[in-house]
Design an enzyme around this catalytic site. Structure first.
Site: not given
Length: 416
Positions: A245, A292, A364
């Site tokens: 996040a 994790d 990305c």
């Protein structure tokens, strides 16, 4: 100039540029915005110019200098390119910086830079003769982009070498696009709407100049990144997981779109704190847990999620203009390691998704091994998964351009 050189040298030694700059800014809290911006711009510009400065220095140096002096010379060459009319001032500033950092080498810095000026006309030929310098990327990177995007590889590379655009996301719980546009216009800031809650500024500016930011009416988030939350399309009352996040831009966008029960996971405790700060500024709330995401047994309570945002760790090759240090830090073999990590994460998260639920896979990256190839392998492993078309296509590769960074989106549904 010396401060920018210290940042460049830090990257050359394997360090992270953003972390180093943040530590430097904290240690020099009295710097005015102009000084902070100038140091940042010079360091980032020098590192975006991967290989070009070195192609010139190889013609001027007999041996590699100390890493800080090497960084200083690269910064000085960039400044000469940016401000050729101030050449002698730039050389003097570089010599003064060397005198502070390593006094015994100030004569060498002076001699190298004055020799560089005498041979200014040769610079283009020196750069053009070196494949890495010509493209300003490592050779392996150029070859990957050329193979993955044969029709647009040059445009992808050029976009990654430019300055990034600055986009805003309007917090629809506190303002409208029209109201924020009017507020920006009143402040003399040129911007335009580009769809959804997104505004694109004509020119980047400091957050302190941005009306509505402190009050939570807007956030700074790339226009491409803003596509994630609407693609996941959360609905009121659903359980939503944002699995990777930090810093919380997509987390906040999901909460702005719908009243959901959201769990935000982040492995790094310091980065998890940034999520909380972002949500507090925007008047939003979520449960934030340091964990994790691939280690499901340590954080999942057994209740399935209706929607999962899997914005997985990746090469960041689609946002290289914002993080130019990755040109220096990444290696070709790293891409396979990222792909393996991504596979572990999505396989683990799939266990926590409810039948009929949706997972949005996001990177990305512009590298196929992390994108389409990753999703194809996932579908081969999971018979209960099916792709959900995005605008009539099986997935959505978003290549970087003047309006947004490079991203990849794939929507996956668990069969009921």
């Amino acid at each position: 100039m010396l401060r920018a050189a210290e940042l460049v040298a830090h990257v050359m030694e394997g360090g992270n540029l953003t972390d180093a700059f943040e530590r430097m800014a904290e240690a020099n809290a009295a710097w005015p915005d102009g000084t902070r911006g100038a140091v940042r711009d010079l360091a980032w510009s020098t590192l975006r110019d991967y290989g070009r400065g070195d192609a010139i220095l190889r013609q001027l140096l007999h041996s590699a200098p100390a890493v800080l002096i090497h960084g200083l010379l690269l910064v000085a060459l960039m400044r000469l390119v940016q401000r050729p009319e101030q050449a002698h001032t730039v050389v003097d500033q570089a010599v003064q910086a060397a005198a502070v950092a390593m006094p015994g080498l100030k004569g060498m810095v002076n001699g190298v830079l004055r020799n560089a000026l005498r041979q200014w006309a040769q610079w283009p030929a020196w750069v053009d003769a070196d494949d890495e310098a010509r493209h300003a990327y490592p050779r392996w990177w150029v070859e990957r982009v050329r193979k993955n995007h044969p029709k647009s590889w040059q445009a992808v590379l050029e976009a990654g070498n430019g300055r990034p655009p600055m986009a805003l996301r309007v917090n629809r719980r506190r303002a409208s696009v029209e109201a924020v546009l009017a507020e920006l216009e009143e402040a003399g800031i040129a911007a335009r709407a580009v769809g959804g809650d997104t505004l694109l500024l004509a020119h980047p500016l400091a957050l302190a100049r941005l009306p509505g930011y402190a009050e939570g009416r807007v956030s700074v988030q790339d226009a491409g990144a803003q596509r994630a939350a609407p693609l996941l399309a959360p609905r009121a009352g659903e359980r939503v997981l944002d699995a990777c996040a930090a810093p919380g831009g997509k987390t906040a966008h999901l909460l702005e779109l719908a009243d959901v029960e959201l769990l935000a996971l982040e492995l790094d405790p310091r980065r998890a704190q940034r999520i909380r700060r972002n949500l507090d500024r925007l008047g939003l709330d979520a449960r934030i847990q340091v964990a994790d995401c691939s280690d499901v047994g340590n954080w999942w309570d057994g209740r399935p999620f209706d929607r999962i945002l899997a914005d997985v760790p990746c090469s960041a090759s689609g946002v290289v203009r914002r993080h130019p240090d990755i040109k220096w830090l990444r290696r070709d073999e790293d891409i396979a390691a990222f792909a393996a990590q991504q596979a572990r994460i999505v396989d683990a998260l799939w266990q926590t998704l409810a039948p009929g639920g949706t997972m949005l896979y996001v990177t990305c990256s512009v590298f196929e091994q992390e994108n389409t190839a990753q999703v194809v392998r996932f579908l081969d492993r999971h018979a209960d998964a099916e792709p959900v078309p995005i605008e009539a296509s099986p997935d959505c590769p978003l290549l970087p351009d003047a309006e947004h960074d490079g991203f990849y989106f794939a929507c996956l549904r668990k069969k009921a």
